[in-house]
Design a protein around this motif. Structure first.
Motif, mmCIF file in Angstrom:
data_model
loop_
_atom_site.group_PDB
_atom_site.id
_atom_site.type_symbol
_atom_site.label_atom_id
_atom_site.label_comp_id
_atom_site.label_asym_id
_atom_site.label_seq_id
_atom_site.Cartn_x
_atom_site.Cartn_y
_atom_site.Cartn_z
ATOM 1 N N ALA A 123 0.832 -1.201 0.000
ATOM 2 C CA ALA A 123 0.000 0.000 0.000
ATOM 3 C C ALA A 123 0.867 1.252 0.000
ATOM 4 O O ALA A 123 0.451 2.310 0.436
ATOM 5 C CB ALA A 123 -0.923 -0.001 1.215
ATOM 6 N N HIS A 139 -2.735 6.802 5.406
ATOM 7 C CA HIS A 139 -1.784 5.995 4.643
ATOM 8 C C HIS A 139 -0.660 6.840 4.059
ATOM 9 O O HIS A 139 -0.715 8.068 4.042
ATOM 10 C CB HIS A 139 -2.508 5.244 3.520
ATOM 11 N N HIS A 143 -6.645 -2.148 3.158
ATOM 12 C CA HIS A 143 -6.314 -1.198 2.111
ATOM 13 C C HIS A 143 -7.441 -1.098 1.077
ATOM 14 O O HIS A 143 -7.565 -0.090 0.387
ATOM 15 C CB HIS A 143 -5.003 -1.600 1.422
ATOM 16 N N LYS A 198 -9.503 2.049 1.608
ATOM 17 C CA LYS A 198 -8.910 3.376 1.564
ATOM 18 C C LYS A 198 -9.870 4.357 0.916
ATOM 19 O O LYS A 198 -10.577 4.022 -0.026
ATOM 20 C CB LYS A 198 -7.594 3.329 0.788
#
Length: 404
Positions: free
Chosen positions: A53, A276, A293, A296
């Motif tokens: 990620a 992130h 992820h 996100k």
């Protein structure tokens, strides 16, 4: 025909399922935030949850850092943990270019407590290049995969990294910074002998231990996951040797007979979230959980945080929290007020890697105590001990313990 590489799907794609959109939502109180600062790391940890990620290409600026901290301050966030990769590497591998000292001072000026998770490099480099910054840290987690130096170095893919971790531990101990040794609990290291040695090592440095059962972010991580017996028997060993500081893993909380006033389901997306790493095009997405992820959302560089927190990924986590009886297999369970269906990311990732058609966060934790605990030795009720605020209290599904 070559094998397709899907390892970065959750980096480039939004795969939030947006389940049960008409359900009510739990009321959020965002107290704890994690922040992955950079896109570079020299280590090659087998269990790394952030490598797929993050992509190098853009660095953090003071202006962007100020914007993020303004947003967190406005949200009245209480603690921020800096981790994900080694936090010193905000702007490449040269520590002299790091924005970490600026971040530490800016968060502290806003009254936000800051913790750092490091395998050693961040603490040793701060001590060497920015020693005054160390005084701004609330507490430190030193990441260690094994109390056996050769095992740790092998798993991290770098010789001497165990020695670096011990050096960092010595630094924070001499400075009197509250500290924990953190182990990502996997099937090869969450064993009675290693757990005992790990606790002994922490006791020798007047440190806590934190055990974080691995969440299989990547499919290959499934080969490292704990069996249910290991998951619960390991907790029994830990609680026989330690008092409990915090126990936010809901499945462990049920096993330890924790009261619902201390633990009430998965905290992610409701009490905590993750910022992130900056993307190659300069975006700063956030997600309800550091491990998901796929969930996100948004861009803190251009959007208000309140707007992102109203996006589908966050609303879905709040719906799960507010309606645990809607989680498949949890209907009518007497432990639901404590467990809440367990860890959302663990449920999602295990189901996805086992059968993608079952991918859901409205599915129960694979370590459901009702399903698995009868097969294991019983865990005695945990004994809590009070400590000052640590950044991982109530953040992630984890457990923090003080060796007796």
């Amino acid at each position: 025909m070559g094998i397709e590489d899907h390892s970065h799907d959750h980096y480039h794609l939004n795969r939030c399922l947006d389940e049960y959109p008409n359900l009510s939502e739990a009321k959020p109180v965002y107290r704890n935030v994690g922040w992955s600062l950079g896109n570079r790391c020299p280590l090659k940890c087998r269990q790394c949850y952030s490598k797929s990620a993050r992509e190098a290409g853009m660095d953090l600026s003071c202006e962007l850092i100020d914007r993020v901290i303004d947003q967190l301050s406005g949200l009245r966030v209480h603690t921020v943990n800096l981790g994900g990769n080694e936090p010193i590497y905000t702007n490449g591998l040269n520590p002299k270019h790091s924005k970490l000292p600026y971040i530490l001072s800016s968060l502290t000026e806003r009254g936000i407590k800051v913790g750092i998770t490091s395998a050693g490099p961040t603490i040793t480099m701060l001590n060497r290049h920015f020693p005054e910054s160390l005084k701004l840290i609330n507490d430190v987690d030193i990441s260690l995969d094994s109390p056996v130096a050769s095992e740790h170095d092998q798993n991290r893919g770098q010789k001497g990294i165990y020695r670096l971790a011990m050096n960092a531990l010595d630094i924070v101990e001499k400075m009197g910074i509250p500290r924990s040794l953190i182990m990502c609990a996997m099937n090869w290291n969450f064993t009675p002998d290693r757990i005992g040695a790990f606790i002994d090592l922490a006791r020798a440095h007047d440190a806590n231990v934190r055990f974080n059962p691995i969440k299989p972010v990547e499919r290959e991580h499934m080969a490292l996951t704990l069996s249910p017996t290991q998951f619960f028997d390991g907790l029994k060993i830990v609680t026989e040797k330690c008092d409990t500081v915090d126990l936010s893993d809901p499945a462990w909380a049920v096993a330890g007979s924790v009261n619902k006033d201390r633990v009430s389901g998965c905290p992610c997306g409701v009490n905590s979230f993750r910022i992130h790493s900056i993307t190659p095009d300069g975006q700063l997405p956030i997600s309800p959980c550091v491990y998901l992820h796929d969930y996100k959302s948004g861009d803190l560089a251009t959007q208000e945080i309140g707007e992102i927190l109203q996006s589908s990924p966050f609303r879905e986590f709040r719906r799960r929290k507010g309606n645990p009886d809607m989680i498949r297999g949890c209907e009518g369970c007497s432990d639901l007020d404590v467990c809440g269906g367990g860890c959302a990311s663990r449920a999602y990732l295990h189901s996805m890697h086992t059968d993608d058609s079952q991918r859901s966060i409205f599915i129960k934790d694979p370590y459901c105590p009702k399903d698995n605990l009868p097969e294991c030795d019983s865990v005695n009720p945990v004994t809590f001990t009070e400590q000052e605020d640590l950044v991982h209290m109530g953040y992630l599904c984890t457990g923090i313990f003080k060796p007796r």
